[in-house]
Design an enzyme around this catalytic site. Structure first.
Site, PDB file in Angstrom:
ATOM      1  N   GLU A   6       1.186  -1.297   0.085  1.00 18.04           N
ATOM      2  CA  GLU A   6      -0.040  -0.257  -0.008  1.00 18.04           C
ATOM      3  C   GLU A   6       0.226   1.029   0.096  1.00 18.04           C
ATOM      4  OE1 GLU A   6      -3.276   0.156  -0.597  1.00 18.04           O
ATOM      5  OE2 GLU A   6      -3.766  -2.329   0.415  1.00 18.04           O
ATOM      6  N   HIS A  46       1.442   1.278  -3.968  1.00 19.38           N
ATOM      7  CA  HIS A  46       0.465   2.093  -4.606  1.00 19.38           C
ATOM      8  C   HIS A  46       1.118   3.534  -4.833  1.00 19.38           C
ATOM      9  CE1 HIS A  46      -1.852  -0.778  -6.082  1.00 19.38           C
ATOM     10  NE2 HIS A  46      -2.583  -1.233  -4.933  1.00 19.38           N
ATOM     11  N   GLU A 103      -1.872  -3.422  -9.434  1.00 22.00           N
ATOM     12  CA  GLU A 103      -1.698  -4.224  -8.590  1.00 22.00           C
ATOM     13  C   GLU A 103      -0.484  -5.509  -8.245  1.00 22.00           C
ATOM     14  OE1 GLU A 103      -3.155  -4.417  -5.808  1.00 22.00           O
ATOM     15  OE2 GLU A 103      -4.866  -2.702  -6.765  1.00 22.00           O
TER      16      GLU A 103
END
Length: 702
Positions: free
Chosen positions: A426, A430, A483
């Protein structure tokens, strides 16, 4: 017999999300704030029924009317009188719980349709014998007739979500194709409009093809649409304003008000800016059209809303990770020019979920998804602690495809390793990487005369222009590709000893966590085959496609790093075994991920759709030739698959001047009760509104 992938088994795992202690520690003001945002989330979440399938809203109303009149225990007696066995009745409860948990009759994780695991005539007998049917036979007859065929239908197109002849979607009218989606995206880009809160409908107007882009908004020609009346009552009632903790929260909610009222993505983006500025709130929340996983084209967001309470002890680790982020980013395998100019340190907290309304609950989130905000203003990361605590608990006898000697270690370290992976995925997955952009005025955010593409050795020759975004440019592969990039970052950086120390891991424990993290990933790649549809050559789940791609990359690395072989199980049926040589993770494995991760980032940064798609589609292919027959392995995976768990969530209710937490048992009956009690204040009107909206769109699906 229905193929087992199209029904939910009676022994499916169902767990309650425990937030009792976290809620207890809130102040009265914080409890009120959490209550009203939870109500707004649940009411807004009903939109997902209309975003999933043509029949989902009608099935939801059918079930609500049945269970509002009789509890699951009371209905069981009725079921016995009309000939249902105990297993058949349990199958009905599991189906109903699944419909609620997924906010529709397609699995939120995998996009596969699920049908009741009992004969249609038995279900019809139960519906007709229910008190709801006895009291209002005309209305219930109409409900059953409008939904019963589609409840059970498993025609090829209806087996999964998809666009055109590849599946069912309500993001597009039934006559739309991929070409229509591409045309509409070009139009939206040219008008500087976001597709996040839209649906696309094609119609013939006097021989001319016309497209209608519908915005999700409460107001249509100065009239408030039915479903949003309830949503707005809870979200915008005057009382909530008194419970916001600070000015940022107040401004955030005001912008959301305008966004949902008029369908303005710009207002939602403005609200997201205030949300980012709201550092370290005790009650964390986010709401809107967020994730684009289920749009077959990858541009439109599904509605979700969550409310959660910060777990301060767990959050300390993530805060330390944020403090180390700039150093760790420099270790990622791409040139400095391909990283953001400035790393804007985000909030990164561990949360205990009170409410998560939508089609499913993730383990971690990195939001907002707006590229321009993420690149220049920042983002937030959250890890959902009480979800992690129950979602990935595993029984040894249900662990598939591993060597016996790996199973105990896997069970011991799966939780801690996943916590590390989620944190890295995360924050630094990302949260990393720069997009090269030329804005509407022609200004570039990089030096095109100096920045070299490390894959070609030449100057960068492509970039995003104007209103183009990552989602609009890479469309159908954007979600899974991203992802995959984030998962690779997690694998790559978990090899760093300083990262492991942040999570309290050193010595043999640290080595074991690295091994189990990598082993979990290659095993997940094999499990991902469940979510591939050979008939359409289509992947139905972004994360699982990503993990299969990583498995392919590590198999390709060779040198005995990963082994995958077909075997015969103890039951005499086909089985498989996957192995990982832990002595080669830091060498062969690291080098393979390093090279692949650099390619992923370069294609993403430079808006090189052709190169990125060729790379990603190549590793995503599932065939029956080569060293591994993945099509045959898919059959083995389906034979031995375990159903994904469902979660029971609490409700809140105001009693005088305080808020109470209402909890439910970890069972299908408990999950059902949570939903019937969730909307009981205005159930009749709410259900009528849902049916009205569903009926209005019915001609569009033909």
């Amino acid at each position: 017999m229905v193929d087992s992938q199209y029904y939910l088994p009676n022994d499916i795992g169902i767990s309650a999300l425990d937030c009792r202690e976290a809620f207890r520690l809130l102040s009265p003001q914080e409890k009120m704030y959490a209550h009203y945002l939870s109500r707004a989330s649940w009411y807004g979440g009903l939109v997902v029924l209309l975003q999933t399938s043509p029949e989902s809203a009608n099935i939801f109303v059918l079930l609500q009317r049945i269970f509002r009149k009789e509890t699951p225990e009371e209905l069981e007696k009725v079921a016995a009188t009309v000939g249902l066995s105990s297993e058949e009745y349990k199958a009905f409860l599991v189906y109903a719980a699944g419909l609620y948990a997924n906010m529709g009759n397609y699995k939120s994780f995998g996009d596969t349709k699920f049908v009741p695991n009992l004969p249609k005539d038995k279900l019809e007998a139960l519906v007709r014998a229910s008190q709801a049917f006895q009291e209002k036979p005309v209305e219930m007859e109409a409900l059953w007739n409008s939904s019963s065929t589609l409840i059970y239908s498993l025609e090829d197109r209806q087996k999964q979500l998809g666009l055109g002849d590849k599946g069912i979607t309500t993001y597009f009218s039934g006559n739309c194709t991929l070409e229509d989606a591409e045309l509409a995206q070009r139009f939206l880009d040219s008008k500087k409009l976001s597709a996040y809160n839209t649906r696309l409908f094609k119609r013939n107007d006097g021989g001319k093809v016309c497209y209608e882009v519908r915005l999700a908004s409460a107001v249509e020609k100065n009239v408030v649409l039915p479903l949003f009346k309830c949503f707005f009552f809870f979200f915008f009632t005057d009382s909530w304003q008194a419970y916001a903790a600070n000015e940022n929260q107040q401004k955030m909610l005001e912008q959301y008000r305008h966004s949902f009222n008029f369908g303005s993505v710009e207002s939602h983006k403005e609200g997201s800016r205030f949300w980012i500025k709201d550092k370290g709130p005790i009650v964390e929340s986010y709401i809107g059209f967020i994730e684009s996983y289920r749009d077959p084209f990858g541009s439109r967001g599904e509605f979700e809303g969550f409310v959660a309470v910060v777990n301060k002890a767990m959050s300390e680790r993530f805060t330390k990770l944020v403090s180390s982020a700039e150093v760790l980013l420099s270790e990622l395998p791409w040139p400095q020019e391909f990283e953001k100019d400035t790393f804007l340190k985000p909030d990164f907290t561990s949360l205990d979920v009170l409410t998560f309304a939508g089609s499913g609950i993730p383990a971690g989130i990195n939001i907002p998804n707006y590229d321009d905000i993420r690149q220049s203003e920042g983002f937030k990361n959250v890890s959902l602690g009480n979800v992690l605590a129950v979602a990935y608990a595993t029984q040894k006898e249900k662990l598939t495809f591993l060597k016996e000697e790996d199973k105990d270690l896997f069970i011991k370290w799966k939780g801690p390793s996943f916590e590390v992976q989620v944190g890295l995925h995360e924050l630094l997955g990302h949260g990393s990487g720069k997009l090269f952009v030329q804005d509407h005025k022609g200004k570039l955010n990089f030096n095109k005369d100096k920045v070299i593409n490390p894959e070609t050795g030449e100057l960068v020759s492509s970039w995003y222009q104007g209103s183009e975004t990552w989602d609009s440019k890479f469309s159908t592969i954007a979600s899974s590709y991203e992802e995959c990039r984030a998962e690779c970052v997690g694998l790559y950086l978990c090899l760093n000893k300083e990262v492991l120390r942040i999570f309290g891991l050193e010595g043999q424990d640290a080595e074991d966590v690295v091994y189990i993290n990598w082993l979990s990933m290659v095993r997940a790649g094999l499990l991902g085959l469940e979510f591939y549809t050979p008939e359409s050559k289509n992947w139905r789940q972004a994360h699982m496609q990503a993990r299969f791609v990583i498995l392919r990359v590590l198999l390709e690395a060779g040198e005995g790093l990963v082994g995958l072989k077909e075997v015969v199980g103890h039951d005499g049926k086909p089985d498989a075994q996957i192995t990982l040589d832990r002595t080669k993770i830091h060498t062969v494995g690291k080098h393979a991920i390093q090279r692949f991760l650099c390619k992923l980032q370069v294609f993403k940064s430079t808006a090189d759709v052709e190169g990125g798609r060729a790379l990603y589609d190549g590793y995503s292919s599932v065939g029956d030739s080569g060293a591994n027959n993945f099509l045959r392995l898919r059959e083995t995976v389906l034979l031995r698959k375990e159903a994904r768990k469902m979660f029971v969530q609490a409700n809140t209710k105001v009693n005088g001047d305080h808020v109470e937490l209402v909890e439910y048992e970890s069972s299908a009956a408990g999950l059902i009760r949570s939903f019937t009690e969730r909307f009981q204040e205005d159930a009749d009107q709410l259900e009528a509104d849902l049916l009205e909206l569903s009926k209005k769109d019915t001609p569009c699906w033909c």
